[in-house]
Design a protein around this motif. Structure first.
Motif, PDB file in Angstrom:
ATOM      1  N   ALA A  28       2.071   7.502   4.894  1.00  9.96           N
ATOM      2  CA  ALA A  28       0.913   7.617   4.003  1.00  9.96           C
ATOM      3  C   ALA A  28      -0.159   8.508   4.622  1.00  9.96           C
ATOM      4  O   ALA A  28      -0.690   9.400   3.964  1.00  9.96           O
ATOM      5  CB  ALA A  28       0.358   6.238   3.687  1.00  9.96           C
ATOM      6  N   SER A  66      -2.090   6.862  -1.601  1.00  4.69           N
ATOM      7  CA  SER A  66      -2.011   5.439  -1.951  1.00  4.69           C
ATOM      8  C   SER A  66      -0.835   5.208  -2.901  1.00  4.69           C
ATOM      9  O   SER A  66      -0.062   4.257  -2.754  1.00  4.69           O
ATOM     10  CB  SER A  66      -3.333   5.013  -2.584  1.00  4.69           C
ATOM     11  OG  SER A  66      -3.126   4.005  -3.531  1.00  4.69           O
ATOM     12  N   SER A  69       2.820   5.238  -1.266  1.00  4.39           N
ATOM     13  CA  SER A  69       3.326   4.088  -0.523  1.00  4.39           C
ATOM     14  C   SER A  69       3.455   2.848  -1.399  1.00  4.39           C
ATOM     15  O   SER A  69       4.152   1.908  -1.047  1.00  4.39           O
ATOM     16  CB  SER A  69       2.402   3.806   0.652  1.00  4.39           C
ATOM     17  OG  SER A  69       1.097   3.651   0.180  1.00  4.39           O
ATOM     18  N   LEU A  70       2.757   2.842  -2.551  1.00  4.55           N
ATOM     19  CA  LEU A  70       2.739   1.627  -3.361  1.00  4.55           C
ATOM     20  C   LEU A  70       4.081   1.287  -3.985  1.00  4.55           C
ATOM     21  O   LEU A  70       4.373   0.134  -4.264  1.00  4.55           O
ATOM     22  CB  LEU A  70       1.712   1.765  -4.479  1.00  4.55           C
ATOM     23  CG  LEU A  70       0.359   1.266  -4.074  1.00  4.55           C
ATOM     24  CD1 LEU A  70      -0.665   1.679  -5.093  1.00  4.55           C
ATOM     25  CD2 LEU A  70       0.381  -0.248  -3.941  1.00  4.55           C
ATOM     26  N   THR A 101      -0.784  -7.194  -1.205  1.00  5.10           N
ATOM     27  CA  THR A 101      -1.614  -6.009  -1.383  1.00  5.10           C
ATOM     28  C   THR A 101      -2.575  -5.851  -0.209  1.00  5.10           C
ATOM     29  O   THR A 101      -2.796  -4.733   0.267  1.00  5.10           O
ATOM     30  CB  THR A 101      -2.413  -6.109  -2.700  1.00  5.10           C
ATOM     31  OG1 THR A 101      -1.543  -6.576  -3.720  1.00  5.10           O
ATOM     32  CG2 THR A 101      -2.963  -4.763  -3.099  1.00  5.10           C
ATOM     33  N   TRP A 105      -2.754  -2.722   2.212  1.00  6.65           N
ATOM     34  CA  TRP A 105      -3.955  -1.907   2.367  1.00  6.65           C
ATOM     35  C   TRP A 105      -4.306  -1.742   3.845  1.00  6.65           C
ATOM     36  O   TRP A 105      -4.683  -0.650   4.282  1.00  6.65           O
ATOM     37  CB  TRP A 105      -5.133  -2.526   1.608  1.00  6.65           C
ATOM     38  CG  TRP A 105      -6.376  -1.717   1.765  1.00  6.65           C
ATOM     39  CD1 TRP A 105      -6.660  -0.513   1.170  1.00  6.65           C
ATOM     40  CD2 TRP A 105      -7.491  -2.019   2.608  1.00  6.65           C
ATOM     41  NE1 TRP A 105      -7.875  -0.058   1.600  1.00  6.65           N
ATOM     42  CE2 TRP A 105      -8.410  -0.956   2.471  1.00  6.65           C
ATOM     43  CE3 TRP A 105      -7.786  -3.086   3.462  1.00  6.65           C
ATOM     44  CZ2 TRP A 105      -9.618  -0.936   3.167  1.00  6.65           C
ATOM     45  CZ3 TRP A 105      -8.992  -3.044   4.148  1.00  6.65           C
ATOM     46  CH2 TRP A 105      -9.892  -1.987   3.996  1.00  6.65           C
ATOM     47  N   THR A 108      -1.753   0.871   5.129  1.00  8.45           N
ATOM     48  CA  THR A 108      -1.758   2.247   4.620  1.00  8.45           C
ATOM     49  C   THR A 108      -3.162   2.753   4.267  1.00  8.45           C
ATOM     50  O   THR A 108      -3.389   3.952   4.293  1.00  8.45           O
ATOM     51  CB  THR A 108      -0.885   2.369   3.356  1.00  8.45           C
ATOM     52  OG1 THR A 108      -1.410   1.500   2.365  1.00  8.45           O
ATOM     53  CG2 THR A 108       0.555   2.017   3.634  1.00  8.45           C
ATOM     54  N   GLY A 109      -4.089   1.861   3.930  1.00  5.66           N
ATOM     55  CA  GLY A 109      -5.419   2.295   3.510  1.00  5.66           C
ATOM     56  C   GLY A 109      -6.353   2.549   4.675  1.00  5.66           C
ATOM     57  O   GLY A 109      -7.070   3.558   4.705  1.00  5.66           O
ATOM     58  N   THR A 141     -10.248   2.484  -1.893  1.00  4.64           N
ATOM     59  CA  THR A 141      -8.804   2.358  -1.649  1.00  4.64           C
ATOM     60  C   THR A 141      -8.260   0.939  -1.901  1.00  4.64           C
ATOM     61  O   THR A 141      -7.143   0.815  -2.401  1.00  4.64           O
ATOM     62  CB  THR A 141      -8.412   2.856  -0.249  1.00  4.64           C
ATOM     63  OG1 THR A 141      -9.303   2.309   0.707  1.00  4.64           O
ATOM     64  CG2 THR A 141      -8.458   4.374  -0.177  1.00  4.64           C
ATOM     65  N   SER A 145      -5.151   0.169  -4.365  1.00  6.70           N
ATOM     66  CA  SER A 145      -3.962  -0.624  -4.028  1.00  6.70           C
ATOM     67  C   SER A 145      -3.736  -1.728  -5.052  1.00  6.70           C
ATOM     68  O   SER A 145      -2.603  -1.993  -5.462  1.00  6.70           O
ATOM     69  CB  SER A 145      -4.114  -1.266  -2.647  1.00  6.70           C
ATOM     70  OG  SER A 145      -4.161  -0.274  -1.661  1.00  6.70           O
ATOM     71  N   TYR A 173      -6.463   5.350 -12.267  1.00 10.56           N
ATOM     72  CA  TYR A 173      -7.188   5.662 -11.039  1.00 10.56           C
ATOM     73  C   TYR A 173      -8.445   6.503 -11.307  1.00 10.56           C
ATOM     74  O   TYR A 173      -9.289   6.637 -10.435  1.00 10.56           O
ATOM     75  CB  TYR A 173      -6.277   6.460 -10.090  1.00 10.56           C
ATOM     76  CG  TYR A 173      -5.352   5.620  -9.237  1.00 10.56           C
ATOM     77  CD1 TYR A 173      -5.378   4.238  -9.298  1.00 10.56           C
ATOM     78  CD2 TYR A 173      -4.479   6.220  -8.347  1.00 10.56           C
ATOM     79  CE1 TYR A 173      -4.529   3.479  -8.512  1.00 10.56           C
ATOM     80  CE2 TYR A 173      -3.624   5.463  -7.552  1.00 10.56           C
ATOM     81  CZ  TYR A 173      -3.653   4.099  -7.639  1.00 10.56           C
ATOM     82  OH  TYR A 173      -2.822   3.347  -6.848  1.00 10.56           O
TER      83      TYR A 173
END
Lengths: 224, 219
Positions: A28, A66, A69-70, A101, A105, A108-109, A141, A145, A173
């Motif tokens: 990510a 984001s 990877s989700l 989640t 996050w 990856t966030g 972010t 997610s 988004y």
């Protein structure tokens, strides 16, 4: 044991899985960095233009990272049967979604928050916007997610689920993108970013309970 | 049957557009076992998933002490253990970590010690620190079955539990099932291989496959 401690156990397990498998977080953040770095090559090294569009570029790149990877958020647990065991555990599916989640996050966030100021320097963004940049990403972010989790849950078991997630989720988004990039622009032009930040916070506060409810409903459908 | 705890009445299951079984009934009392037999696709797994509330019945209902399961799904989930086709084993988690997680998620107090006890009772103690990716199919199955031993639950739902098990492991499972029933637990299991469940009721699911009336056929 209370629901809270079960919730933490699930986060802990997902973090442990992510640490040992390793690739998700790196992918990510690498995608994020590469995506941003491509722009100077495409637009040209004109410092003023880059500075003007830096906020938008970083935000769009964060959004795509984001999304990337989700897709895997529920996939592996769904495929190996863990997800149905979680659905049967005493932990409500909404909290399962929230825990997964949250762990996602963190993995990856949070690296995006760290990489963003470095990329801002690269794009010649003015220093006055850095604090707001990190703050908008910190607020935005998690919301991304949470919203993306709905798409991930809806497309479980579908072929080419990743493409479908993008089509379903990218339009949702947009509000986060508008107010995220808007706050940074405001800060850069000397205005107060506060209204934008408040709306971003409101988006996060609204998605925090609503997105897990929607995702859990989609997961129940997928498990049938 | 007055002492029946877990009953089904007039249960039908629809998958896609196909009626898998219809008008199915059973009644189980404490200590009873129900063996589901039938050819592939006759609805053994679907029935077990209905019992675990992972599926909704097309019509009819499942009852616990006369009360519809869907009235209080959380209470039902807390009294059942479901072993499906998939073992839910993560390649990077060790056997002990995996079991500890499942124990914790079900709210069992002292999950780490419970997991260690369950591993040794399942004969998996030597594999405590072995990650899931090094387990054979049979060992994964045994690890999944070890979840049954984490904490007492009234109802065990087992979908072909003997798949991949060797003779010793099957005997161990049969002993665990007998012990569970002695304590008043109930077992519902589907199987293609012989599984000793003394005194078990047998449900032939192909008896409940709806007959399709073809008006063109000459009988």
């Amino acid at each position: 044991m209370t629901l809270g401690s079960r919730f933490w156990h699930l986060i802990h397990r997902d973090l442990r899985l992510a640490m040992r498998q390793g690739s998700d977080a790196a992918v990510a953040v690498m995608f994020f960095v590469l995506c941003v770095v491509l722009f100077p090559f495409g637009i040209g090294p004109e410092a003023n233009i880059l500075a003007r569009i830096a906020a938008g570029i970083i935000w769009v790149a964060a959004l795509l990272a984001s999304l990337l990877s989700l897709e895997r958020l529920f996939q592996s647990d769904y495929e190996d049967g863990s997800l149905e065991l979680m659905a049967l555990s005493g932990l409500p599916l909404e909290l399962v979604v929230l825990a997964k989640t949250a762990a996602h996050w963190v993995v990856t966030g949070v690296p995006l928050l760290v990489a963003a100021p470095v990329l801002a320097v690269l794009l010649n963004m003015e220093h006055s916007g850095f604090g707001t940049l990190v703050l908008t990403l910190a607020l935005g972010t998690p919301a991304l997610s949470l919203i993306g989790g709905i798409g991930a849950a809806l497309t479980l078991g579908a072929r080419r689920g990743g493409v479908l997630v993008s089509l379903l989720i990218l339009p949702l988004y947009i509000p986060v993108l508008i107010f995220g990039a808007g706050a940074i622009d405001a800060a850069l032009t000397g205005l107060s970013p506060r209204p934008h930040l408040l709306i971003l916070t409101a988006l996060l506060v609204a998605t925090l309970p609503l997105a897990p409810i929607a995702s859990a409903a989609a997961l129940r459908q997928a498990l049938e | 049957m007055d002492d029946a705890l877990f009953t089904a009445s007039n249960l039908s299951c629809l998958r896609g557009e196909r009626l898998v079984f219809a008008k199915l009934n059973f009644a189980l009392a404490a200590g009873d076992a129900l063996l589901l037999v039938g050819p592939n696709g006759s609805g053994k797994s679907s029935l077990l998933r209905l019992m675990a509330l992972l599926l909704r019945p097309f019509c009819g209902g499942l009852y616990w002490q006369g009360e519809l399961l869907t009235e209080d799904p959380d209470a039902h989930r807390s009294r059942l253990r479901y072993i499906g086709h998939l073992d839910g084993i993560k390649p990077v988690l060790t056997c002990h970590e995996a079991l500890t997680f499942w124990a914790a998620l079900d709210g069992t107090p002292g999950p780490a010690t419970r997991a260690a006890t369950a591993l040794s009772r399942a004969g998996l103690a030597p594999l405590t620190d072995v990650p899931g990716r090094y387990l054979s199919a049979g060992q994964k199955r045994r690890l999944n079955l070890a979840r049954l031993l984490l904490a007492p639950a009234r109802l065990w739902l087992l979908d072909e539990p003997t798949n991949g098990l060797d003779a010793t492991a099957t005997q161990r499972l049969e002993a665990a099932l007998a012990d569970h029933r002695d304590r008043g637990g109930m077992v519902v299991a589907s199987t293609h291989t012989p599984l000793a469940l003394p005194g078990a009721q047998t449900l032939h699911l192909d008896d409940f496959t709806p007959q399709i009336h073809d008006p063109g056929a000459v009988s």
